[in-house]
Design a protein around this motif. Structure first.
Motif, PDB file in Angstrom:
ATOM      1  N   ALA A   1       1.424  -2.694 -12.831  1.00  0.00           N
ATOM      2  CA  ALA A   1       1.401  -1.234 -12.710  1.00  0.00           C
ATOM      3  C   ALA A   1       1.779  -0.550 -14.020  1.00  0.00           C
ATOM      4  O   ALA A   1       1.233   0.496 -14.368  1.00  0.00           O
ATOM      5  CB  ALA A   1       2.336  -0.785 -11.593  1.00  0.00           C
TER       6      ALA A   1
ATOM      7  N   LYS B   1       0.827  -1.194   0.000  1.00  0.00           N
ATOM      8  CA  LYS B   1       0.000   0.000   0.000  1.00  0.00           C
ATOM      9  C   LYS B   1       0.872   1.259   0.000  1.00  0.00           C
ATOM     10  O   LYS B   1       0.565   2.238  -0.698  1.00  0.00           O
ATOM     11  CB  LYS B   1      -0.924  -0.005   1.222  1.00  0.00           C
ATOM     12  CG  LYS B   1      -1.892   1.168   1.275  1.00  0.00           C
ATOM     13  CD  LYS B   1      -2.681   1.192   2.575  1.00  0.00           C
ATOM     14  CE  LYS B   1      -3.575   0.003   2.719  1.00  0.00           C
ATOM     15  NZ  LYS B   1      -4.424   0.088   3.944  1.00  0.00           N
TER      16      LYS B   1
ATOM     17  N   GLN C   1     -10.659  -1.649  -9.080  1.00  0.00           N
ATOM     18  CA  GLN C   1      -9.514  -0.881  -9.574  1.00  0.00           C
ATOM     19  C   GLN C   1      -8.746  -1.658 -10.636  1.00  0.00           C
ATOM     20  O   GLN C   1      -8.326  -1.094 -11.653  1.00  0.00           O
ATOM     21  CB  GLN C   1      -8.569  -0.535  -8.415  1.00  0.00           C
ATOM     22  CG  GLN C   1      -9.069   0.549  -7.491  1.00  0.00           C
ATOM     23  CD  GLN C   1      -8.058   0.867  -6.416  1.00  0.00           C
ATOM     24  OE1 GLN C   1      -7.080   1.585  -6.630  1.00  0.00           O
ATOM     25  NE2 GLN C   1      -8.272   0.311  -5.229  1.00  0.00           N
TER      26      GLN C   1
ATOM     27  N   GLU D   1       0.084  -4.560  -8.446  1.00  0.00           N
ATOM     28  CA  GLU D   1       1.469  -4.074  -8.388  1.00  0.00           C
ATOM     29  C   GLU D   1       2.270  -4.587  -9.582  1.00  0.00           C
ATOM     30  O   GLU D   1       3.011  -3.834 -10.230  1.00  0.00           O
ATOM     31  CB  GLU D   1       2.130  -4.528  -7.083  1.00  0.00           C
ATOM     32  CG  GLU D   1       3.564  -4.048  -6.947  1.00  0.00           C
ATOM     33  CD  GLU D   1       4.357  -4.828  -5.917  1.00  0.00           C
ATOM     34  OE1 GLU D   1       5.391  -4.302  -5.456  1.00  0.00           O
ATOM     35  OE2 GLU D   1       3.983  -5.963  -5.590  1.00  0.00           O
TER      36      GLU D   1
ATOM     37  N   LYS E   1       3.946   1.579  -1.208  1.00  0.00           N
ATOM     38  CA  LYS E   1       4.541   1.732  -2.537  1.00  0.00           C
ATOM     39  C   LYS E   1       3.533   2.311  -3.525  1.00  0.00           C
ATOM     40  O   LYS E   1       3.868   3.170  -4.353  1.00  0.00           O
ATOM     41  CB  LYS E   1       5.064   0.377  -3.035  1.00  0.00           C
ATOM     42  CG  LYS E   1       6.312  -0.099  -2.311  1.00  0.00           C
ATOM     43  CD  LYS E   1       6.646  -1.539  -2.641  1.00  0.00           C
ATOM     44  CE  LYS E   1       7.062  -1.723  -4.081  1.00  0.00           C
ATOM     45  NZ  LYS E   1       7.485  -3.129  -4.350  1.00  0.00           N
ATOM     46  N   ASN E   2       2.301   1.846  -3.438  1.00  0.00           N
ATOM     47  CA  ASN E   2       1.265   2.351  -4.343  1.00  0.00           C
ATOM     48  C   ASN E   2       1.020   3.838  -4.107  1.00  0.00           C
ATOM     49  O   ASN E   2       0.869   4.619  -5.060  1.00  0.00           O
ATOM     50  CB  ASN E   2      -0.030   1.565  -4.140  1.00  0.00           C
ATOM     51  CG  ASN E   2      -1.131   2.034  -5.071  1.00  0.00           C
ATOM     52  OD1 ASN E   2      -1.099   1.820  -6.274  1.00  0.00           O
ATOM     53  ND2 ASN E   2      -2.134   2.686  -4.494  1.00  0.00           N
ATOM     54  N   THR E   3       0.980   4.250  -2.831  1.00  0.00           N
ATOM     55  CA  THR E   3       0.742   5.658  -2.509  1.00  0.00           C
ATOM     56  C   THR E   3       1.872   6.530  -3.013  1.00  0.00           C
ATOM     57  O   THR E   3       1.648   7.590  -3.623  1.00  0.00           O
ATOM     58  CB  THR E   3       0.576   5.844  -0.991  1.00  0.00           C
ATOM     59  OG1 THR E   3      -0.518   5.052  -0.531  1.00  0.00           O
ATOM     60  CG2 THR E   3       0.312   7.301  -0.643  1.00  0.00           C
TER      61      THR E   3
ATOM     62  N   SER F   1     -10.490  -3.429  -4.486  1.00  0.00           N
ATOM     63  CA  SER F   1      -9.281  -3.896  -5.170  1.00  0.00           C
ATOM     64  C   SER F   1      -9.609  -4.463  -6.547  1.00  0.00           C
ATOM     65  O   SER F   1      -8.894  -4.202  -7.526  1.00  0.00           O
ATOM     66  CB  SER F   1      -8.579  -4.960  -4.313  1.00  0.00           C
ATOM     67  OG  SER F   1      -8.057  -4.399  -3.128  1.00  0.00           O
TER      68      SER F   1
ATOM     69  N   HIS G   1       4.258   5.855  -5.374  1.00  0.00           N
ATOM     70  CA  HIS G   1       4.577   5.806  -6.806  1.00  0.00           C
ATOM     71  C   HIS G   1       3.383   6.069  -7.719  1.00  0.00           C
ATOM     72  O   HIS G   1       3.577   6.510  -8.864  1.00  0.00           O
ATOM     73  CB  HIS G   1       5.193   4.454  -7.153  1.00  0.00           C
ATOM     74  CG  HIS G   1       6.544   4.235  -6.542  1.00  0.00           C
ATOM     75  ND1 HIS G   1       7.648   4.948  -6.918  1.00  0.00           N
ATOM     76  CD2 HIS G   1       6.948   3.390  -5.549  1.00  0.00           C
ATOM     77  CE1 HIS G   1       8.703   4.554  -6.201  1.00  0.00           C
ATOM     78  NE2 HIS G   1       8.304   3.621  -5.377  1.00  0.00           N
ATOM     79  N   LYS G   2       2.167   5.820  -7.248  1.00  0.00           N
ATOM     80  CA  LYS G   2       1.013   5.990  -8.134  1.00  0.00           C
ATOM     81  C   LYS G   2       0.085   7.112  -7.687  1.00  0.00           C
ATOM     82  O   LYS G   2      -0.295   7.964  -8.488  1.00  0.00           O
ATOM     83  CB  LYS G   2       0.230   4.674  -8.218  1.00  0.00           C
ATOM     84  CG  LYS G   2       0.985   3.547  -8.916  1.00  0.00           C
ATOM     85  CD  LYS G   2       0.116   2.322  -9.113  1.00  0.00           C
ATOM     86  CE  LYS G   2      -1.021   2.560 -10.086  1.00  0.00           C
ATOM     87  NZ  LYS G   2      -1.842   1.357 -10.327  1.00  0.00           N
ATOM     88  N   GLN G   3      -0.287   7.129  -6.412  1.00  0.00           N
ATOM     89  CA  GLN G   3      -1.222   8.152  -5.944  1.00  0.00           C
ATOM     90  C   GLN G   3      -0.546   9.523  -5.905  1.00  0.00           C
ATOM     91  O   GLN G   3      -1.133  10.526  -6.310  1.00  0.00           O
ATOM     92  CB  GLN G   3      -1.750   7.792  -4.558  1.00  0.00           C
ATOM     93  CG  GLN G   3      -2.713   8.831  -3.993  1.00  0.00           C
ATOM     94  CD  GLN G   3      -3.177   8.475  -2.600  1.00  0.00           C
ATOM     95  OE1 GLN G   3      -3.201   7.308  -2.207  1.00  0.00           O
ATOM     96  NE2 GLN G   3      -3.546   9.487  -1.830  1.00  0.00           N
TER      97      GLN G   3
ATOM     98  N   ASP H   1      -4.158  -7.196  -4.980  1.00  0.00           N
ATOM     99  CA  ASP H   1      -3.231  -6.062  -4.832  1.00  0.00           C
ATOM    100  C   ASP H   1      -1.845  -6.398  -5.374  1.00  0.00           C
ATOM    101  O   ASP H   1      -1.170  -5.539  -5.959  1.00  0.00           O
ATOM    102  CB  ASP H   1      -3.139  -5.644  -3.367  1.00  0.00           C
ATOM    103  CG  ASP H   1      -4.405  -4.937  -2.887  1.00  0.00           C
ATOM    104  OD1 ASP H   1      -5.278  -4.643  -3.720  1.00  0.00           O
ATOM    105  OD2 ASP H   1      -4.522  -4.688  -1.669  1.00  0.00           O
TER     106      ASP H   1
END
Length: 639
Positions: free
Chosen positions: A530, A361, A562, A527, A363-365, A559, A367-369, A523
């Motif tokens: 991505a 989570k 998305q 990843e 890493k997602n925030t 999840s 690099h993506k969010q 999830d």
């Protein structure tokens, strides 16, 4: 990138002067009017002078009308500054001359909220489960208490309170305090609060000092079921039995938390199961945790949210960040305690599994969010210049904070060494707001003989954006099957051109899996994909085998939706729209709206804008504001 710079503490989110004159207790009266959507009230603040010669009491307000201001019973000069876009208007009240540190004053005033108060959501009967009675609830975190009453709206300012709340019969009021037994007095005491027929007054007392963001009120057709010696679940009659089943493990969570952090100090621990528009999974209001009905999975699989809110009874409610720049001290430690609770009840591998999921989570925030350079990815972000703390909200303080705490735990010798420190930390700072540097000083003092602590790059951890400077390793054995299945689906569609899925794939792949394992699978696949989303046909094949479209577990739905949106799988869009309309939890709203709006599919982008246009007034004001930002409609919503 330049080395991160340590910052001197300053409260940027409040215009009050609590370090010069502090409100230590408030006696509050409220009259709830569902016809006008207004809270009328009177508050009497007990103020302790902190510095000699202080000439004013400064309070935070936002769209609150103030009247009849007195100091020690005498009419007082006061002024309201021009409103700041994020921080509201500073209320300045003149104090008597010649005050000395330690003097105490009584400052009282009448007040009235705006019908659009940012802390309050008023629900029409049709927005409730029972469809018969109106409902209201408040959400004061981060800086929304100032839209209810004039206060020192900073986590660094703590106060006790009593409250009397008048509501229409047959509705019930609940607050973040201990309800008092009925004493026969059914009217408000202040002369300005005129009696109204067909109403009832409910009374409360909060003897533990709290920050203003933990002031909470709910009014509705509510009843309760007992969960344990000090616990009940409250909700509308139509949902209360489901809540009693879902949260039956509450006492086990409380016992585990107390063994790790010390005795529970709040008297009662009740849970209020709110209508669907509540914008968070839970809110740790003392004595009365607010939770979302999206936790009603029917199998207690999402009860870890209750464990998180219980953990806040120690980390956050007792030991509090001094300002919103140090929010990680609340949430990082609460995630740590939550995972320790689940580890105690379900085994150490559960702690490790949840930790590894949290890393994904994070890493997602990053690099993506957001982005690795985004200033809000710093553990202690700079909120100077009038930044609204809501704008900085993400999983960073939760998961980057947890990653730092876990890193420290392993550095000093593991749980055996760190858990006694953690309990001592909670007991030392109970009732005391603190900063990141206060934590650093205490940690280094406690572990002064540990050579390994010299390796800690404190400033990078605290102030640098991006991923942490150290990558933790976790035991992922509980998630291994989920990760392996994700890799199989990933490699079956390496080029994003579609396939029939992994060889031998069948419904048996996930037979007997918990919802947590299914989310881990989805999830992990997200990843892995991505950079190159799945082909839409792969999503349809996955649904054919695993029946993912029709799942009711909210975490699985979010999840899965998305993954499908990112794949351009428009077949999922009707179900996404349905989900966005039936609940208002920002954890689900924001990523789904962002995914829709960022899709290459015109239908998805159209759905995002149309659904938000239809639903924006049904969402809580905080959620509506933040989704508008995500959809780049902020100017339109700042009316």
């Amino acid at each position: 990138m330049a080395a991160p710079q340590k910052r001197v503490f300053k409260e940027h989110s409040s215009q009050s002067n609590f370090e010069e004159a502090a409100v230590t207790h408030s006696d509050i009266e409220l009259d709830v009017d569902f016809d006008t959507h207004v809270l009328s009230g009177h508050v009497e603040h007990t103020v302790e002078v902190k510095k000699d010669g202080v000439a004013e009491l400064a309070l935070d307000t936002r769209d609150v009308a103030v009247s009849d201001v007195t100091v020690n019973g005498e009419a007082a000069e006061h002024s309201l500054a021009e409103p700041h876009k994020a921080l509201g208007s500073r209320l300045s009240i003149k104090l008597p001359a010649g005050l000395k540190a330690g003097d105490k004053l009584t400052v009282a005033m009448g007040f009235e909220t705006s019908p659009q108060a940012s802390a309050v959501q008023w629900l029409a009967p049709e927005q409730t489960a029972g469809k018969q009675h109106p409902y209201l609830f408040t959400q004061c975190q981060a800086i929304h208490a100032r839209s209810i009453l004039p206060c020192q709206d900073s986590p660094g300012a703590k106060f006790t309170y009593t409250a009397a709340v008048r509501v229409p019969q047959p509705l019930r009021a609940l607050m973040s305090a201990v309800p008092l037994e009925e004493d026969g007095e059914q009217e408000l005491q202040h002369a300005s609060m005129k009696a109204r027929s067909g109403t009832k007054v409910w009374r409360f007392k909060q003897a533990q000092a709290i920050p203003s963001y933990l002031l909470a009120l709910a009014v509705g057709n509510l009843e309760s079921r007992r969960l344990g010696p000090i616990s009940h679940v409250w909700s509308e009659p139509e949902m209360v039995e489901a809540g009693a089943y879902e949260f039956a493990e509450t006492q086990s969570f409380l016992d585990a938390a107390a063994s790790l952090a010390g005795p529970y100090q709040w008297g009662v621990y009740d849970i209020l199961l709110l209508p669907p528009s509540f914008p968070y999974g839970g809110m740790e209001n003392p004595c009365l945790t607010f939770v979302t009905p999206t936790l009603l999975a029917g199998d207690r699989s999402l009860a870890n949210v209750v464990a998180h809110e219980i953990a806040h009874s120690w980390t956050g409610n007792l030991v509090t960040n001094k300002s919103w720049e140090h929010f990680w001290l609340n949430e990082g430690f609460t995630v740590y305690l939550e995972r320790k609770i689940m580890g105690r009840l379900c085994g150490e591998k559960m702690y490790q599994f949840q930790a590894s999921q949290g890393w994904l989570k994070l890493k997602n925030t990053v690099h993506k969010q957001l982005s690795p350079e985004h200033p809000f990815t710093a553990l202690a972000p700079d909120l100077s210049g009038g930044v609204d703390p809501d704008d900085a909200f993400s999983s960073i303080p939760y998961e980057k904070g947890f990653a730092f705490i876990h890193y420290l735990q392993e550095l000093v010798g593991g749980s055996e060494k760190f858990e006694p420190f953690f309990k001592q930390y909670v007991q030392t700072f109970a009732g005391t707001p603190l900063t990141s540097d206060d934590f650093k000083t205490f940690f280094l003092g406690y572990f002064k003989d540990c050579e390994a602590t010299k390796a800690i790059d404190w400033d990078t951890w605290f102030y640098a954006p991006g991923m942490p400077p150290v990558t933790n390793t976790y035991d992922e054995s509980l998630g291994q099957a989920a990760y392996e299945l994700a890799k199989k689906w990933h490699t079956s569609d390496v080029m994003g051109i579609g396939s029939s899925g992994p060889q031998g794939a069948s419904a048996d792949d996930i037979k007997g899996w918990s919802s947590t394992q299914i989310v881990a699978f989805l999830d992990k696949l997200a990843e892995l994909r991505a950079l190159q989303p799945l082909h839409p046909s792969i999503c349809r094949k996955m649904d054919e085998l695993y029946d993912l479209d029709s799942r009711h577990n909210s975490e699985i739905r979010c999840s899965w939706f998305q993954l499908c949106i990112n794949a351009g799988d428009d077949a999922i869009l009707p179900r996404v729209a349905e989900f966005l309309k039936e609940q208002g939890r920002m954890k689900f709203l924001r990523p789904l709206y962002r995914a829709l709006n960022g899709s290459k599919s015109e239908a998805a982008r159209h759905l995002a804008l149309n659904t938000f246009k239809q639903q924006r007034n049904a969402y809580h004001p905080i959620a509506s504001k933040m989704v508008a930002v995500d959809l780049k409609l902020a100017a339109e919503t700042a009316e």
